[in-house]
Every structure is written in C-alpha cells, then in structure tokens.
Design an enzyme around this catalytic site. Structure first.
Site, PDB file in Angstrom:
ATOM      1  N   SER A 242      59.481 -14.082   2.818  1.00 13.33           N
ATOM      2  CA  SER A 242      59.202 -12.650   2.900  1.00 13.33           C
ATOM      3  C   SER A 242      58.697 -12.089   1.589  1.00 13.33           C
ATOM      4  CB  SER A 242      60.501 -11.903   3.223  1.00 13.33           C
ATOM      5  OG  SER A 242      61.004 -12.288   4.457  1.00 13.33           O
TER       6      SER A 242
ATOM      7  N   ASN B  29      56.299  -6.273   3.021  1.00 16.96           N
ATOM      8  CA  ASN B  29      57.630  -5.986   2.461  1.00 16.96           C
ATOM      9  C   ASN B  29      57.576  -5.177   1.172  1.00 16.96           C
ATOM     10  OD1 ASN B  29      59.317  -7.022   4.452  1.00 16.96           O
ATOM     11  ND2 ASN B  29      58.854  -9.107   3.793  1.00 16.96           N
TER      12      ASN B  29
ATOM     13  N   GLU C 245      50.865 -12.506   8.013  1.00 17.63           N
ATOM     14  CA  GLU C 245      50.349 -12.205   6.677  1.00 17.63           C
ATOM     15  C   GLU C 245      50.172 -13.557   5.979  1.00 17.63           C
ATOM     16  OE1 GLU C 245      53.392 -10.114   4.373  1.00 17.63           O
ATOM     17  OE2 GLU C 245      51.848  -8.863   3.486  1.00 17.63           O
TER      18      GLU C 245
ATOM     19  N   HIS D 179      53.342 -15.791   6.763  1.00 20.33           N
ATOM     20  CA  HIS D 179      54.471 -14.874   6.940  1.00 20.33           C
ATOM     21  C   HIS D 179      54.415 -14.198   8.310  1.00 20.33           C
ATOM     22  CE1 HIS D 179      56.630 -10.981   5.486  1.00 20.33           C
ATOM     23  NE2 HIS D 179      57.473 -11.804   6.055  1.00 20.33           N
TER      24      HIS D 179
HETATM   25  N1  CAA Z   1      61.897 -13.186  21.259  1.00 21.24           N
HETATM   26  C1  CAA Z   1      60.969 -13.151  22.238  1.00 21.24           C
HETATM   27  N2  CAA Z   1      60.633 -12.038  22.902  1.00 21.24           N
HETATM   28  C2  CAA Z   1      61.298 -10.909  22.608  1.00 21.24           C
HETATM   29  C3  CAA Z   1      62.291 -10.865  21.612  1.00 21.24           C
HETATM   30  C4  CAA Z   1      62.580 -12.062  20.926  1.00 21.24           C
HETATM   31  N3  CAA Z   1      63.483 -12.117  19.941  1.00 21.24           N
HETATM   32  N4  CAA Z   1      62.762  -9.598  21.535  1.00 21.24           N
HETATM   33  C5  CAA Z   1      62.088  -8.880  22.454  1.00 21.24           C
HETATM   34  N5  CAA Z   1      61.194  -9.669  23.085  1.00 21.24           N
HETATM   35  C6  CAA Z   1      60.232  -9.256  24.106  1.00 21.24           C
HETATM   36  C7  CAA Z   1      60.904  -8.844  25.399  1.00 21.24           C
HETATM   37  O1  CAA Z   1      61.075  -9.950  26.264  1.00 21.24           O
HETATM   38  C8  CAA Z   1      59.920  -7.837  25.961  1.00 21.24           C
HETATM   39  O2  CAA Z   1      58.835  -8.510  26.586  1.00 21.24           O
HETATM   40  P1  CAA Z   1      58.054  -7.874  27.851  1.00 21.24           P
HETATM   41  O3  CAA Z   1      57.479  -6.560  27.377  1.00 21.24           O
HETATM   42  O4  CAA Z   1      57.009  -8.891  28.183  1.00 21.24           O
HETATM   43  O5  CAA Z   1      59.097  -7.706  28.905  1.00 21.24           O
HETATM   44  C9  CAA Z   1      59.338  -7.157  24.709  1.00 21.24           C
HETATM   45  O6  CAA Z   1      59.568  -8.076  23.631  1.00 21.24           O
HETATM   46  C10 CAA Z   1      60.004  -5.839  24.401  1.00 21.24           C
HETATM   47  O7  CAA Z   1      61.401  -6.075  24.274  1.00 21.24           O
HETATM   48  P2  CAA Z   1      62.549  -5.123  24.809  1.00 21.24           P
HETATM   49  O8  CAA Z   1      62.040  -4.323  25.980  1.00 21.24           O
HETATM   50  O9  CAA Z   1      63.801  -5.906  24.964  1.00 21.24           O
HETATM   51  O10 CAA Z   1      62.884  -4.183  23.598  1.00 21.24           O
HETATM   52  P3  CAA Z   1      62.030  -3.134  22.831  1.00 21.24           P
HETATM   53  O11 CAA Z   1      60.963  -2.529  23.644  1.00 21.24           O
HETATM   54  O12 CAA Z   1      63.056  -2.287  22.206  1.00 21.24           O
HETATM   55  O13 CAA Z   1      61.307  -4.003  21.681  1.00 21.24           O
HETATM   56  C11 CAA Z   1      61.222  -4.914  19.530  1.00 21.24           C
HETATM   57  C12 CAA Z   1      62.017  -4.822  20.821  1.00 21.24           C
HETATM   58  C13 CAA Z   1      59.870  -5.587  19.820  1.00 21.24           C
HETATM   59  C14 CAA Z   1      62.020  -5.785  18.581  1.00 21.24           C
HETATM   60  C15 CAA Z   1      60.970  -3.451  18.982  1.00 21.24           C
HETATM   61  O14 CAA Z   1      62.189  -2.772  18.869  1.00 21.24           O
HETATM   62  C16 CAA Z   1      60.290  -3.446  17.640  1.00 21.24           C
HETATM   63  O15 CAA Z   1      59.080  -3.579  17.539  1.00 21.24           O
HETATM   64  N6  CAA Z   1      61.092  -3.264  16.560  1.00 21.24           N
HETATM   65  C17 CAA Z   1      60.570  -3.286  15.207  1.00 21.24           C
HETATM   66  C18 CAA Z   1      60.376  -4.721  14.799  1.00 21.24           C
HETATM   67  C19 CAA Z   1      59.785  -4.827  13.426  1.00 21.24           C
HETATM   68  O16 CAA Z   1      59.479  -3.873  12.729  1.00 21.24           O
HETATM   69  N7  CAA Z   1      59.610  -6.105  13.004  1.00 21.24           N
HETATM   70  C20 CAA Z   1      59.131  -6.391  11.677  1.00 21.24           C
HETATM   71  C21 CAA Z   1      60.297  -6.483  10.731  1.00 21.24           C
HETATM   72  S1  CAA Z   1      59.747  -6.813   9.089  1.00 21.24           S
HETATM   73  C22 CAA Z   1      59.443  -8.440   9.073  1.00 21.24           C
HETATM   74  O17 CAA Z   1      59.574  -9.156  10.036  1.00 21.24           O
HETATM   75  C23 CAA Z   1      59.020  -9.015   7.769  1.00 21.24           C
HETATM   76  C24 CAA Z   1      60.108  -9.518   6.894  1.00 21.24           C
HETATM   77  O18 CAA Z   1      59.815 -10.411   6.094  1.00 21.24           O
HETATM   78  C25 CAA Z   1      61.464  -8.947   6.878  1.00 21.24           C
HETATM   79  P1  NAD Z   2      68.362 -16.927   9.274  1.00 21.71           P
HETATM   80  O1  NAD Z   2      69.533 -16.714   8.409  1.00 21.71           O
HETATM   81  O2  NAD Z   2      68.348 -16.389  10.665  1.00 21.71           O
HETATM   82  O3  NAD Z   2      68.057 -18.498   9.398  1.00 21.71           O
HETATM   83  C1  NAD Z   2      67.912 -19.359   8.318  1.00 21.71           C
HETATM   84  C2  NAD Z   2      68.240 -20.770   8.815  1.00 21.71           C
HETATM   85  O4  NAD Z   2      67.893 -21.696   7.780  1.00 21.71           O
HETATM   86  C3  NAD Z   2      69.725 -20.956   9.128  1.00 21.71           C
HETATM   87  O5  NAD Z   2      69.862 -21.461  10.438  1.00 21.71           O
HETATM   88  C4  NAD Z   2      70.205 -21.963   8.071  1.00 21.71           C
HETATM   89  O6  NAD Z   2      71.180 -22.860   8.575  1.00 21.71           O
HETATM   90  C5  NAD Z   2      68.915 -22.710   7.749  1.00 21.71           C
HETATM   91  N1  NAD Z   2      68.877 -23.301   6.423  1.00 21.71           N
HETATM   92  C6  NAD Z   2      69.320 -22.761   5.257  1.00 21.71           C
HETATM   93  N2  NAD Z   2      69.073 -23.615   4.242  1.00 21.71           N
HETATM   94  C7  NAD Z   2      68.464 -24.721   4.788  1.00 21.71           C
HETATM   95  C8  NAD Z   2      67.953 -25.942   4.249  1.00 21.71           C
HETATM   96  N3  NAD Z   2      68.023 -26.220   2.950  1.00 21.71           N
HETATM   97  N4  NAD Z   2      67.386 -26.826   5.105  1.00 21.71           N
HETATM   98  C9  NAD Z   2      67.315 -26.574   6.439  1.00 21.71           C
HETATM   99  N5  NAD Z   2      67.786 -25.432   6.997  1.00 21.71           N
HETATM  100  C10 NAD Z   2      68.342 -24.520   6.175  1.00 21.71           C
HETATM  101  O7  NAD Z   2      67.106 -16.394   8.450  1.00 21.71           O
HETATM  102  P2  NAD Z   2      65.717 -15.837   9.017  1.00 21.71           P
HETATM  103  O8  NAD Z   2      65.867 -14.397   9.223  1.00 21.71           O
HETATM  104  O9  NAD Z   2      65.231 -16.728  10.103  1.00 21.71           O
HETATM  105  O10 NAD Z   2      64.818 -16.002   7.708  1.00 21.71           O
HETATM  106  C11 NAD Z   2      64.248 -17.245   7.368  1.00 21.71           C
HETATM  107  C12 NAD Z   2      63.092 -17.037   6.411  1.00 21.71           C
HETATM  108  O11 NAD Z   2      62.119 -16.176   7.045  1.00 21.71           O
HETATM  109  C13 NAD Z   2      63.452 -16.344   5.101  1.00 21.71           C
HETATM  110  O12 NAD Z   2      62.632 -16.843   4.083  1.00 21.71           O
HETATM  111  C14 NAD Z   2      63.141 -14.879   5.392  1.00 21.71           C
HETATM  112  O13 NAD Z   2      62.880 -14.135   4.243  1.00 21.71           O
HETATM  113  C15 NAD Z   2      61.897 -15.033   6.239  1.00 21.71           C
HETATM  114  N6  NAD Z   2      61.602 -13.905   7.132  1.00 21.71           N
HETATM  115  C16 NAD Z   2      62.618 -13.246   7.740  1.00 21.71           C
HETATM  116  C17 NAD Z   2      62.323 -12.197   8.593  1.00 21.71           C
HETATM  117  C18 NAD Z   2      63.404 -11.435   9.295  1.00 21.71           C
HETATM  118  O14 NAD Z   2      63.136 -10.356   9.829  1.00 21.71           O
HETATM  119  N7  NAD Z   2      64.628 -11.921   9.341  1.00 21.71           N
HETATM  120  C19 NAD Z   2      60.985 -11.847   8.836  1.00 21.71           C
HETATM  121  C20 NAD Z   2      59.967 -12.585   8.217  1.00 21.71           C
HETATM  122  C21 NAD Z   2      60.289 -13.615   7.352  1.00 21.71           C
END
Ligand code: CAA
Ligand code: NAD
Length: 285
Positions: free
Chosen positions: A121, A192, A154, A142
């Site tokens: 991330s 991010n 990304e 990403h």
């Molecule tokens: N895996 C597979 N499919 C999934 C799923 C999952 N984990 N979660 C939901 N879905 C699917 C559902 O099956 C559903 O599909 P259909 O439309 O075909 O039926 C669809 O997605 C919508 O799901 P729901 O109706 O259950 O729920 P929702 O409408 O509330 O949507 C959500 C759920 C898509 C997660 C929505 O709440 C959302 O977009 N949230 C924001 C997510 C976001 O911002 N993600 C980015 C986070 S930042 C990041 O990822 C980067 C990082 O490094 C941290």
């Molecule tokens: P998570 O905690 O759900 O899963 C991480 C997994 O990695 C765990 O099952 C753990 O057992 C395993 N693990 C840890 N160390 C390991 C190793 N040395 N070898 C093999 N397996 C190992 O975490 P996540 O949310 O899936 O995040 C995973 C990566 O993806 C991170 O780098 C995170 O920043 C990135 N990411 C996360 C998100 C998010 O929304 N959570 C979105 C985009 C990217």
C-alpha cells in the site's frame, strides 16, 4: 516473462491475497497460493470457493467455468512450488523488513523471466527491488480492497523497473478488467497518499471529540457520497494496515500532517484490528 501469462503465485492469503487469487482463477490462470499461517491458507481457500459459488449462483460464471477455476487453484505451504509462475504477487503484512526477506526468497525460487510484484500500500518498490538480483523485474501492483470488485490497479515502477515488466503487469491488470493508473515511487503512491490522511483525520476528529463515530461516518457518506464512512473504511481495510501506511507516509514524507492519530495507535495496540478480526472502531461480533 512469457508473452502470455499462464500461472501466477500469490503469497499471503489474507483479504487481499485471496481476492487477487480469485481474480486470477476466474480469468483463466493457474494460481499458486501460499501463506505462512496454515489456518489463513485454509480460510482463503474456503472464501475463494464460496465467492466462486456466488458468481455461479448469480449467473456470472457457468458451473463448468466455476469448477475449472477452482481446479486451477493450488494452495501450497511451499514457495518452491511457485518456480513455474510467470508473475508472483506478494500480499503479506505491510512491513518493509518482512517483505524484503520474502523478496530474497522469491528471487531465489522464481524462474529467471518471472516478474515479482508487490501489492504494498505504501512501501518503496525501489527498496523492495534492491533485495533481489532482478530489480528490472520488480514492480508495484496495487489492488484495491476488495480486489474482485474494485475497478482500479495502481502500478508503481521502481527506479530500475523495465518497460517490459511495466507493460506485462499492465496487460495482466487489464486482463483482470481493471483500469490502470501509474504512480511514481513515493510513499503511499497516489491513492493512499490522499486516502490515509483523510482516514487519520477522521480518527483525530473522534479522538478530540468533534463528533461520534456514527456522525463522522454518516457525514462523509451522505455529505460526500463515499460508499463507506472513513472509520468504517478503516475497519474494512484493517487498522493495522492503516497504521503501517501512516507510519510509512510519516517516515517517507515527514511533516506533522502524517503523524498517526494516537487513537488509531491505541486500537492497534489493543489488538482491535477491524472487521477482519471482529472488533475495530465498531464491533462486528
Ligand atoms: N469479494 C468479492 N465480491 C464482493 C466482496 C468481496 N470481498 N464484497 C462485496 N462483493 C460484491 C458483492 O457480491 C456484490 O456483487 P453484485 O453487485 O454482483 O451482487 C457487490 O460486491 C456489492 O456488494 P454488497 O451489495 O454486499 O455491498 P455494498 O454495495 O455495500 O458494497 C463495497 C461493498 C464494494 C465494499 C462498498 O462498500 C465499497 O465500495 N466500499 C469502499 C471500498 C473502498 O474504498 N476500497 C478501497 C480501500 S483503499 C485500498 O484498498 C488501498 C489500500 O492500500 C488500503
Ligand atoms: P491481511 O492481514 O488480511 O493478510 C496478510 C496475510 O499475510 C496473513 O494471512 C498472514 O498470515 C500472511 N503473511 C504474513 N507474513 C507472511 C510471510 N512472511 N509469508 C507468507 N505469508 C505471510 O492483510 P491484507 O489486508 O490482505 O494486506 C496484505 C497486503 O496488501 C499489505 O501489504 C497491505 O498493505 C496491502 N493492501 C491492503 C489493502 C487493504 O485494504 N487491506 C488494500 C490494498 C493493499
């Protein structure tokens, strides 16, 4: 890498790794999935099966396609089994030290033309690449959470990432139906860099008593049309992941605006990691 990717490895079977593996399977690839925790690997395999079942019951996949996809899933406790993969995507814990150790291992195991991609991330791709003898073949790929649903990937090129690696990674993301954006290799990249300070600010708003968690989330959901409020989204991402990203932003970019909110730190210290673990800002139990 071979002209057409046929097999990928996914290391880490948490929320991101299992979703990335699912994408590979439904797009015709063999997927070798591994996790250091056997229970996490078993959970990943179960969640992929039930997601694919859902796709079948919604008519998005035929029974035959769904069962062929599941037959292409190879869950393994041995990284050595990834030696035939064209691309290996790392999705383990957000720690530079742990990821670097894994990259050393993957570099030893992977076939010479294979690409090593990180789903990090925030962490520098250039520094992860420097742990290997193939920096031209290391790249950031990403995915957003949840990977099967979110439309974006990304891509981050390290200083030495080759054009060939970039084009092959872009082609793979597009095969998964994703829109690709490209970021320079700076802490937190694009998404991010912008999202996490907002989430961190939501924690500060809660910490300093501006409003309740419900009103903060409702404000951003209804006030700015975000699908989830920032605190709910933090729980969804994982509070440990959010904190790790804030720390990378702070150490990489400096300045007080990236200091993690003490309340976020406290939740993680207390082991409240968010939805994946049942308790975060909200209680999901
Ligand atoms: N895996 C597979 N499919 C999934 C799923 C999952 N984990 N979660 C939901 N879905 C699917 C559902 O099956 C559903 O599909 P259909 O439309 O075909 O039926 C669809 O997605 C919508 O799901 P729901 O109706 O259950 O729920 P929702 O409408 O509330 O949507 C959500 C759920 C898509 C997660 C929505 O709440 C959302 O977009 N949230 C924001 C997510 C976001 O911002 N993600 C980015 C986070 S930042 C990041 O990822 C980067 C990082 O490094 C941290
Ligand atoms: P998570 O905690 O759900 O899963 C991480 C997994 O990695 C765990 O099952 C753990 O057992 C395993 N693990 C840890 N160390 C390991 C190793 N040395 N070898 C093999 N397996 C190992 O975490 P996540 O949310 O899936 O995040 C995973 C990566 O993806 C991170 O780098 C995170 O920043 C990135 N990411 C996360 C998100 C998010 O929304 N959570 C979105 C985009 C990217």
């Amino acid at each position: 890498m071979a002209a057409e990717c046929e097999a990928i490895g996914v290391v880490g079977g948490g929320q991101m790794g299992s979703g990335i593996a699912q994408l590979g399977l439904v797009h015709g690839l063999h997927v070798y999935l591994s996790d250091s925790d056997p229970e996490a690997l078993a959970r990943a395999s179960k969640s992929i099966s039930s997601s694919i079942q859902r796709l079948i019951s919604k008519g998005n996949l035929s029974e035959a396609e769904g069962s062929a996809a599941l037959q292409r899933l190879h869950c393994t406790s041995s990284l050595e089994e990834m030696n035939g993969c064209d691309v290996i995507i790392e999705a383990i814990v957000e720690s530079e030290e742990v990821k670097k150790k894994l990259f050393v291992e993957l570099d030893r195991i992977a076939k010479a033309p294979a690409i090593l991609a990180s789903n990090t991330s925030s962490i520098s791709i250039t520094r992860l690449a420097s742990a290997t003898k193939r920096p031209a073949q290391v790249i950031g790929m990403h995915f957003m959470n949840p990977p099967p649903v979110m439309k974006l990937v990304e891509i981050i090129r390290g200083v030495n990432t080759s054009d060939e690696t970039f084009l092959a990674t872009k082609a793979l993301a597009e095969r998964f139906g994703k829109t690709v954006i490209c970021s320079q290799d700076y802490s937190g990249f694009i998404v991010n860099r912008i999202l996490m300070p907002m989430i961190n600010e939501a924690f500060y708003a809660l910490f300093t008593g501006v409003a309740t968690k419900e009103d903060i989330d409702t404000g951003m959901k209804l006030g700015t049309n975000h699908p989830m409020g920032p605190l709910e989204l933090a729980d969804f991402i994982g509070l440990d992941v959010c904190l790790s990203i804030m720390r990378v932003l702070h150490s990489g970019l400096g300045g007080s605006k990236y200091v993690p909110c003490p309340l976020l730190v406290q939740y993680v210290d207390a082991g409240q990691l968010g939805r994946k673990q049942g308790l975060g800002v909200y209680d999901y139990r």
